[in-house]
Scaffold this motif. Structure first.
Motif, PDB file in Angstrom:
ATOM      1  N   LEU A  12       0.829  -1.203   0.000  1.00  0.00           N
ATOM      2  CA  LEU A  12       0.000   0.000   0.000  1.00  0.00           C
ATOM      3  C   LEU A  12       0.865   1.254   0.000  1.00  0.00           C
ATOM      4  CD1 LEU A  12      -2.694   1.526   0.273  1.00  0.00           C
ATOM      5  CD2 LEU A  12      -2.517   1.188   2.752  1.00  0.00           C
ATOM      6  N   LEU A  13       1.873   1.296   0.850  1.00  0.00           N
ATOM      7  CA  LEU A  13       2.766   2.457   0.915  1.00  0.00           C
ATOM      8  C   LEU A  13       3.510   2.652  -0.405  1.00  0.00           C
ATOM      9  CD1 LEU A  13       4.212   1.973   4.520  1.00  0.00           C
ATOM     10  CD2 LEU A  13       2.567   3.706   3.770  1.00  0.00           C
ATOM     11  N   GLU A  14       3.945   1.562  -1.005  1.00  0.00           N
ATOM     12  CA  GLU A  14       4.627   1.650  -2.303  1.00  0.00           C
ATOM     13  C   GLU A  14       3.682   2.171  -3.375  1.00  0.00           C
ATOM     14  OE1 GLU A  14       6.011  -2.337  -2.836  1.00  0.00           O
ATOM     15  OE2 GLU A  14       7.960  -1.946  -1.885  1.00  0.00           O
ATOM     16  N   ASP A  15       2.429   1.718  -3.350  1.00  0.00           N
ATOM     17  CA  ASP A  15       1.447   2.173  -4.333  1.00  0.00           C
ATOM     18  C   ASP A  15       1.199   3.671  -4.216  1.00  0.00           C
ATOM     19  OD1 ASP A  15       1.058  -0.311  -5.508  1.00  0.00           O
ATOM     20  OD2 ASP A  15      -0.646  -0.831  -4.235  1.00  0.00           O
ATOM     21  N   VAL A  16       1.009   4.149  -2.987  1.00  0.00           N
ATOM     22  CA  VAL A  16       0.771   5.584  -2.769  1.00  0.00           C
ATOM     23  C   VAL A  16       1.968   6.391  -3.263  1.00  0.00           C
ATOM     24  CG1 VAL A  16       0.501   7.381  -1.007  1.00  0.00           C
ATOM     25  CG2 VAL A  16      -0.817   5.259  -0.846  1.00  0.00           C
ATOM     26  N   HIS A  17       3.167   5.927  -2.962  1.00  0.00           N
ATOM     27  CA  HIS A  17       4.382   6.625  -3.400  1.00  0.00           C
ATOM     28  C   HIS A  17       4.463   6.679  -4.921  1.00  0.00           C
ATOM     29  CE1 HIS A  17       8.496   8.055  -3.330  1.00  0.00           C
ATOM     30  NE2 HIS A  17       8.868   7.051  -4.097  1.00  0.00           N
ATOM     31  N   GLU A  18       4.162   5.588  -5.600  1.00  0.00           N
ATOM     32  CA  GLU A  18       4.221   5.546  -7.064  1.00  0.00           C
ATOM     33  C   GLU A  18       3.167   6.456  -7.694  1.00  0.00           C
ATOM     34  OE1 GLU A  18       4.108   1.518  -8.470  1.00  0.00           O
ATOM     35  OE2 GLU A  18       5.733   0.892  -7.137  1.00  0.00           O
ATOM     36  N   VAL A  89      -4.060  13.904  -1.595  1.00  0.00           N
ATOM     37  CA  VAL A  89      -4.635  12.823  -0.799  1.00  0.00           C
ATOM     38  C   VAL A  89      -4.892  11.657  -1.739  1.00  0.00           C
ATOM     39  CG1 VAL A  89      -6.557  12.058   0.644  1.00  0.00           C
ATOM     40  CG2 VAL A  89      -5.703  14.400   0.856  1.00  0.00           C
ATOM     41  N   VAL A  90      -4.205  10.533  -1.514  1.00  0.00           N
ATOM     42  CA  VAL A  90      -4.334   9.351  -2.361  1.00  0.00           C
ATOM     43  C   VAL A  90      -4.988   8.229  -1.568  1.00  0.00           C
ATOM     44  CG1 VAL A  90      -3.081   7.566  -3.634  1.00  0.00           C
ATOM     45  CG2 VAL A  90      -2.313   9.948  -3.741  1.00  0.00           C
ATOM     46  N   GLU A  91      -5.993   7.595  -2.169  1.00  0.00           N
ATOM     47  CA  GLU A  91      -6.634   6.436  -1.549  1.00  0.00           C
ATOM     48  C   GLU A  91      -6.614   5.283  -2.533  1.00  0.00           C
ATOM     49  OE1 GLU A  91     -10.463   6.960   0.220  1.00  0.00           O
ATOM     50  OE2 GLU A  91      -9.526   7.667   2.071  1.00  0.00           O
ATOM     51  N   VAL A  92      -5.991   4.183  -2.111  1.00  0.00           N
ATOM     52  CA  VAL A  92      -5.912   2.985  -2.939  1.00  0.00           C
ATOM     53  C   VAL A  92      -7.050   2.050  -2.553  1.00  0.00           C
ATOM     54  CG1 VAL A  92      -4.478   1.011  -3.590  1.00  0.00           C
ATOM     55  CG2 VAL A  92      -3.409   3.224  -3.098  1.00  0.00           C
ATOM     56  N   ALA A  99      -7.199   3.529  -7.715  1.00  0.00           N
ATOM     57  CA  ALA A  99      -6.989   4.519  -6.657  1.00  0.00           C
ATOM     58  C   ALA A  99      -7.584   5.851  -7.090  1.00  0.00           C
ATOM     59  CB  ALA A  99      -5.502   4.679  -6.359  1.00  0.00           C
ATOM     60  N   THR A 100      -7.753   6.745  -6.122  1.00  0.00           N
ATOM     61  CA  THR A 100      -8.184   8.115  -6.400  1.00  0.00           C
ATOM     62  C   THR A 100      -7.165   9.065  -5.815  1.00  0.00           C
ATOM     63  OG1 THR A 100      -9.499   8.262  -4.361  1.00  0.00           O
ATOM     64  CG2 THR A 100     -10.636   7.500  -6.367  1.00  0.00           C
ATOM     65  N   GLU A 133      -1.715  -1.521 -13.870  1.00  0.00           N
ATOM     66  CA  GLU A 133      -1.685  -2.501 -14.942  1.00  0.00           C
ATOM     67  C   GLU A 133      -0.273  -3.054 -15.086  1.00  0.00           C
ATOM     68  OE1 GLU A 133      -5.212  -0.625 -17.740  1.00  0.00           O
ATOM     69  OE2 GLU A 133      -3.126  -0.085 -18.157  1.00  0.00           O
ATOM     70  N   ASN A 134      -0.145  -4.369 -15.022  1.00  0.00           N
ATOM     71  CA  ASN A 134       1.170  -5.019 -15.140  1.00  0.00           C
ATOM     72  C   ASN A 134       2.183  -4.440 -14.153  1.00  0.00           C
ATOM     73  OD1 ASN A 134       0.272  -6.659 -17.338  1.00  0.00           O
ATOM     74  ND2 ASN A 134       0.551  -4.902 -18.706  1.00  0.00           N
ATOM     75  N   GLY A 135       1.705  -4.169 -12.942  1.00  0.00           N
ATOM     76  CA  GLY A 135       2.575  -3.688 -11.888  1.00  0.00           C
ATOM     77  C   GLY A 135       2.919  -2.216 -11.939  1.00  0.00           C
ATOM     78  N   LYS A 136       2.311  -1.455 -12.856  1.00  0.00           N
ATOM     79  CA  LYS A 136       2.626  -0.028 -13.005  1.00  0.00           C
ATOM     80  C   LYS A 136       1.345   0.802 -12.934  1.00  0.00           C
ATOM     81  CE  LYS A 136       5.913   1.045 -15.815  1.00  0.00           C
ATOM     82  NZ  LYS A 136       6.893   1.673 -14.894  1.00  0.00           N
ATOM     83  N   TRP A 137       1.436   1.962 -12.285  1.00  0.00           N
ATOM     84  CA  TRP A 137       0.273   2.853 -12.148  1.00  0.00           C
ATOM     85  C   TRP A 137       0.178   3.822 -13.317  1.00  0.00           C
ATOM     86  CZ3 TRP A 137      -3.691   2.283  -8.922  1.00  0.00           C
ATOM     87  CH2 TRP A 137      -3.516   1.471  -7.797  1.00  0.00           C
ATOM     88  N   TYR A 138      -1.074   4.037 -13.789  1.00  0.00           N
ATOM     89  CA  TYR A 138      -1.365   4.957 -14.882  1.00  0.00           C
ATOM     90  C   TYR A 138      -2.575   5.816 -14.506  1.00  0.00           C
ATOM     91  CZ  TYR A 138       1.373   1.761 -17.839  1.00  0.00           C
ATOM     92  OH  TYR A 138       2.363   0.974 -18.375  1.00  0.00           O
ATOM     93  N   PHE A 139      -2.750   6.912 -15.218  1.00  0.00           N
ATOM     94  CA  PHE A 139      -3.993   7.672 -15.104  1.00  0.00           C
ATOM     95  C   PHE A 139      -5.109   6.904 -15.798  1.00  0.00           C
ATOM     96  CE2 PHE A 139      -0.960  11.167 -14.621  1.00  0.00           C
ATOM     97  CZ  PHE A 139      -1.522  11.877 -13.578  1.00  0.00           C
ATOM     98  N   LYS A 140      -6.247   6.806 -15.120  1.00  0.00           N
ATOM     99  CA  LYS A 140      -7.444   6.229 -15.742  1.00  0.00           C
ATOM    100  C   LYS A 140      -8.437   7.340 -16.081  1.00  0.00           C
ATOM    101  CE  LYS A 140     -10.783   2.479 -15.228  1.00  0.00           C
ATOM    102  NZ  LYS A 140     -11.875   3.153 -15.929  1.00  0.00           N
ATOM    103  N   LYS A 141      -8.468   8.338 -15.196  1.00  0.00           N
ATOM    104  CA  LYS A 141      -9.365   9.484 -15.408  1.00  0.00           C
ATOM    105  C   LYS A 141      -8.710  10.712 -14.805  1.00  0.00           C
ATOM    106  CE  LYS A 141     -14.124  10.998 -14.532  1.00  0.00           C
ATOM    107  NZ  LYS A 141     -15.410  10.616 -13.905  1.00  0.00           N
ATOM    108  N   LEU A 142      -8.601  11.779 -15.598  1.00  0.00           N
ATOM    109  CA  LEU A 142      -8.015  13.028 -15.103  1.00  0.00           C
ATOM    110  C   LEU A 142      -9.039  14.141 -15.258  1.00  0.00           C
ATOM    111  CD1 LEU A 142      -4.494  14.438 -15.461  1.00  0.00           C
ATOM    112  CD2 LEU A 142      -6.396  15.847 -16.269  1.00  0.00           C
ATOM    113  N   HIS A 143      -9.256  14.867 -14.175  1.00  0.00           N
ATOM    114  CA  HIS A 143     -10.194  15.997 -14.199  1.00  0.00           C
ATOM    115  C   HIS A 143      -9.586  17.159 -13.432  1.00  0.00           C
ATOM    116  CE1 HIS A 143     -14.413  17.747 -13.098  1.00  0.00           C
ATOM    117  NE2 HIS A 143     -13.755  18.494 -13.957  1.00  0.00           N
ATOM    118  N   TRP A 144      -9.330  18.259 -14.141  1.00  0.00           N
ATOM    119  CA  TRP A 144      -8.850  19.479 -13.491  1.00  0.00           C
ATOM    120  C   TRP A 144      -9.945  20.523 -13.559  1.00  0.00           C
ATOM    121  CZ3 TRP A 144      -7.336  24.592 -15.127  1.00  0.00           C
ATOM    122  CH2 TRP A 144      -6.715  25.332 -14.104  1.00  0.00           C
TER     123      TRP A 144
END
Length: 198
Positions: A12-18, A89-92, A99-100, A133-144
């Motif tokens: 979880l900590l690694e995911d938030v950091h990434e 603020v990141v929530e996995v 995550a968001t 995906e495949n061990g790497k985090w990507y944007f799925k939805k971006l809203h500014w």
């Protein structure tokens, strides 16, 4: 904690950091109009991209269309652009697959407005979704969501935004939420209160 629980906590900590690094890299690439690098941060299963009042661009193809449209615009006088991303603020999700993230974004720039070089500042909120995906985090939805965009001289109380010109873009759908100052609109939190759970 047993070993399995400790491993979950470390993951979880690694995911938030990434995810935090992913968001920061987006900011650096966006600052310098490196839109090819920006697009590469999005999943092939991207849901949508929505920036300010420009509308909703669906899928990875929509993301490419929006950022390439920005890249195609000519800003010969644009000499400075910097976005600062703060209070993230990141929530996995419990399954560790999505995550968001929410971030405040004060930014500063120098660009031609109405034929005159202007120093401007902006403020808004990122409300994003991510996917692993495949061990790497990507944007799925971006809203500014833009809050204000004035010149330094006028300030946001007198001139909340310098322009609403979005004619250079062709979105798939209208903006879902575009209510700049002084509307009082508050972008809903994607997370629950840590104490009350509400």
């Amino acid at each position: 904690m047993n070993l399995e629980e400790l491993e979950k906590q470390v993951t979880l900590l690694e995911d938030v950091h990434e995810i935090e690094n992913l968001q920061k890299l987006y900011g650096y690439y966006f600052d310098y109009t490196m839109y090819t690098e920006v697009i590469d941060l999005f999943s092939e299963n991207t849901d949508s991209v929505e920036v300010s009042g420009h509308g909703v661009f669906r899928g990875k193809k929509g993301a490419k269309r929006m950022y390439n449209a920005m890249l195609g615009r000519k800003h010969p006088g644009l000499t400075f652009f910097e976005i600062m991303q703060s209070q993230g603020v990141v929530e996995v999700a419990p399954d560790g697959k999505t995550a968001t993230g929410r971030w405040y974004t004060p930014s500063f720039e120098s660009r031609p407005v109405g034929g005159t070089q202007r120093q401007t500042w902006q403020f808004g909120v990122y409300d994003n979704e991510y996917i692993k995906e495949n061990g790497k985090w990507y944007f799925k939805k971006l809203h500014w969501n833009l809050t204000f965009w004035p010149s330094f001289e006028s300030g946001f109380v007198k001139v909340p935004r310098l322009s609403d010109d979005i004619s250079f873009l062709s979105a798939d759908a209208p903006a879902t939420a575009y209510h700049p100052y002084p509307s009082g609109y508050h972008v809903p939190y994607p997370f629950k209160h840590p104490v009350t759970g509400e």
